[in-house]
Write a protein that holds these residues in place. Structure first.
Motif, PDB file in Angstrom:
ATOM      1  N   ILE A  47      34.140  34.502  50.034  1.00 55.34           N
ATOM      2  CA  ILE A  47      35.337  35.061  49.386  1.00 55.34           C
ATOM      3  C   ILE A  47      35.556  36.488  49.880  1.00 55.34           C
ATOM      4  N   ARG A  49      37.104  40.068  49.241  1.00 55.93           N
ATOM      5  CA  ARG A  49      37.580  40.929  48.172  1.00 55.93           C
ATOM      6  C   ARG A  49      38.330  42.136  48.733  1.00 55.93           C
ATOM      7  N   ALA A  85      40.048  37.426  46.700  1.00 54.21           N
ATOM      8  CA  ALA A  85      39.773  37.963  45.361  1.00 54.21           C
ATOM      9  C   ALA A  85      40.339  39.369  45.236  1.00 54.21           C
ATOM     10  N   ASP A 103      42.833  33.554  44.958  1.00 56.21           N
ATOM     11  CA  ASP A 103      42.029  32.470  44.391  1.00 56.21           C
ATOM     12  C   ASP A 103      41.156  32.908  43.230  1.00 56.21           C
ATOM     13  N   LEU A 104      40.692  34.153  43.304  1.00 54.88           N
ATOM     14  CA  LEU A 104      39.789  34.642  42.251  1.00 54.88           C
ATOM     15  C   LEU A 104      40.312  35.996  41.784  1.00 54.88           C
ATOM     16  N   TRP A 106      39.500  39.266  39.376  1.00 56.48           N
ATOM     17  CA  TRP A 106      38.446  39.836  38.533  1.00 56.48           C
ATOM     18  C   TRP A 106      39.015  40.930  37.642  1.00 56.48           C
ATOM     19  N   LYS A 130      42.864  29.184  38.013  1.00 51.08           N
ATOM     20  CA  LYS A 130      42.248  30.207  38.872  1.00 51.08           C
ATOM     21  C   LYS A 130      40.817  30.493  38.437  1.00 51.08           C
ATOM     22  N   MET A 131      40.027  30.993  39.406  1.00 52.46           N
ATOM     23  CA  MET A 131      38.712  31.520  39.037  1.00 52.46           C
ATOM     24  C   MET A 131      38.951  32.930  38.484  1.00 52.46           C
ATOM     25  N   PHE A 133      36.725  36.257  37.040  1.00 52.36           N
ATOM     26  CA  PHE A 133      35.394  36.838  36.832  1.00 52.36           C
ATOM     27  C   PHE A 133      35.560  38.146  36.052  1.00 52.36           C
ATOM     28  N   LYS A 159      37.357  28.131  35.039  1.00 51.71           N
ATOM     29  CA  LYS A 159      36.446  28.608  36.096  1.00 51.71           C
ATOM     30  C   LYS A 159      36.143  30.085  35.878  1.00 51.71           C
TER      31      LYS A 159
END
Ligand code: PEP
Ligand code: MN
Length: 360
Positions: A47, A49, A85, A103-104, A106, A130-131, A133, A159
């Motif tokens: 991934i 970032r 991310a 996709d991710l 945070w 979506k993921m 975190f 997720k």
């Protein structure tokens, strides 16, 4: 990393049986910078970032390139196939990130502390797969961290993951943010199926210390690492001291030792059993000694009460601490450990004495 078997299926599919690697710059700066880093790390990280909106502690720093950077990230996905991310702090960030196929997402440490902001993000994410975190809040508060997770869970996000990036402290320490390892360990015990990622970049604030913190995280069964990476770290627009080059990233990752969470050979189990029996004996002795010590402290409490003397005797406490630090050093026991151990013991002694003195 065999604990991976307990992890949510979506995460196992993403990371396989290796730690998940998330890498890329602290901030997206220019289209060329974003792409150059991506090409240099595409075989090392799953991934990519990059911060687009940067929460800065004080005004005047670089606050991120904003939504334009999302287009540069899309180019990364087109060129390298890496997943993307970025950090989101408002509903508007979420909408823009979703519109650009990030996709991710945070949630940063300065946002996790604010339930209103986390709720706004959770509401904006409703109905997506979506993921997401959640970084730990800047202050060492496990409930606040879990609270952020629950707000997203209640919004139907499936997720979910945690990122441990350390905690602010007023005292000067060798790290930018104190790891307080017990907090992510407690989190992992409560949520064994939720991936837990370590961010050694923001913990250390110093690229020379990243390797050792990353190794410690893996030794504590973390499921992945987020490492800030930049082709020319010293001239990065944010967090210059902690970013590593793609070559350094490669070295860090290849030197990490992956260990099994357990071993089922008889000889290992027997040896372990022997050691654990000894440890258990010592723990019992420690408790007995602490009980004896507290009884003496109680006697002193009675004496202070009879003579009307105050509970806290600062010079005596300073003497004890200095002596124990010195003896601790002679016995190869770390100063921070000795300090917190004796602070806890002293605190219990004076609490008991205070109780005795004020007893009618
Ligand atoms: C970041 O990941 O660049 C960041 C700002 O992190 P944190 O929220 O941990 O400070
Ligand atoms: Mn950063």
């Amino acid at each position: 990393m065999t604990k991976i078997s307990e992890k949510a299926l979506w995460f196992k599919e993403l990371s396989g049986d290796k730690p998940l690697v998330i890498a890329g710059p602290c901030s997206a700066e220019t289209p060329d910078q974003v792409l150059e880093i991506a090409h240099a790390i595409k075989n090392k990280a799953t991934i990519y970032r990059a911060g687009i909106w940067k929460p800065r502690t004080r005004p005047g720093g670089f606050e991120g390139v904003g939504a334009i950077g999302l287009k540069w990230l899309q180019q990364v996905k087109n060129d390298t196939g890496m997943l993307l991310a970025t950090e989101v702090a408002t509903a508007e960030h979420v909408d823009l990130a979703l519109a650009h196929d990030i996709d991710l997402l945070w949630i940063g440490a300065r946002t996790t502390v604010n339930p209103f902001a986390v709720q706004e993000i959770a509401d904006a994410l409703k109905g997506t797969d979506k993921m997401v975190f959640i970084k730990n809040p800047v202050n060492p508060d496990l409930s606040l961290w879990i609270g952020g997770f629950e707000r997203l869970q209640n919004a139907g996000i499936k997720k979910l993951g945690f990122i441990h990036r350390g905690f602010s402290s007023y005292e000067k320490i060798k790290y930018r943010n104190k790891p307080e390892w017990q907090i992510p360990i407690d989190l992992q015990i409560r949520f064994p199926e939720i991936p837990l990622i370590n961010d050694p970049s923001h913990i250390t604030g110093n690229r020379d210390l990243i390797q050792q913190v990353a190794q410690k995280a893996l030794d504590l069964n973390f499921d992945g690492l987020m490492i800030e990476t930049h082709c020319t770290p010293d001239s990065a627009w944010s967090d210059a001291a902690q970013q590593v080059t793609p070559i350094q990233l490669d070295t860090i990752l290849s030197e990490l030792v992956l260990r099994d969470i357990s071993n089922h050979e008889d000889s290992y189990l027997h040896e372990m059993q022997r050691y654990r029996t000894r440890i258990d004996d010592i723990d019992t002795q420690i408790l007995k000694l602490l009980k004896d010590r507290m009884q003496i402290a109680d006697e002193i409490g009675l004496l202070k009460k009879a003579k009307n003397v105050s509970v806290l005797q600062p010079e005596r406490w300073q003497e004890v601490l200095i002596k124990m630090k010195r003896e601790g050093k002679e016995n190869k026991l770390g100063e921070a450990f000795i300090t917190s151990l004796f602070k806890a013991i002293h605190d219990e002694s004076i609490t008991r004495q205070d109780h005795i003195i004020n007893r009618k």
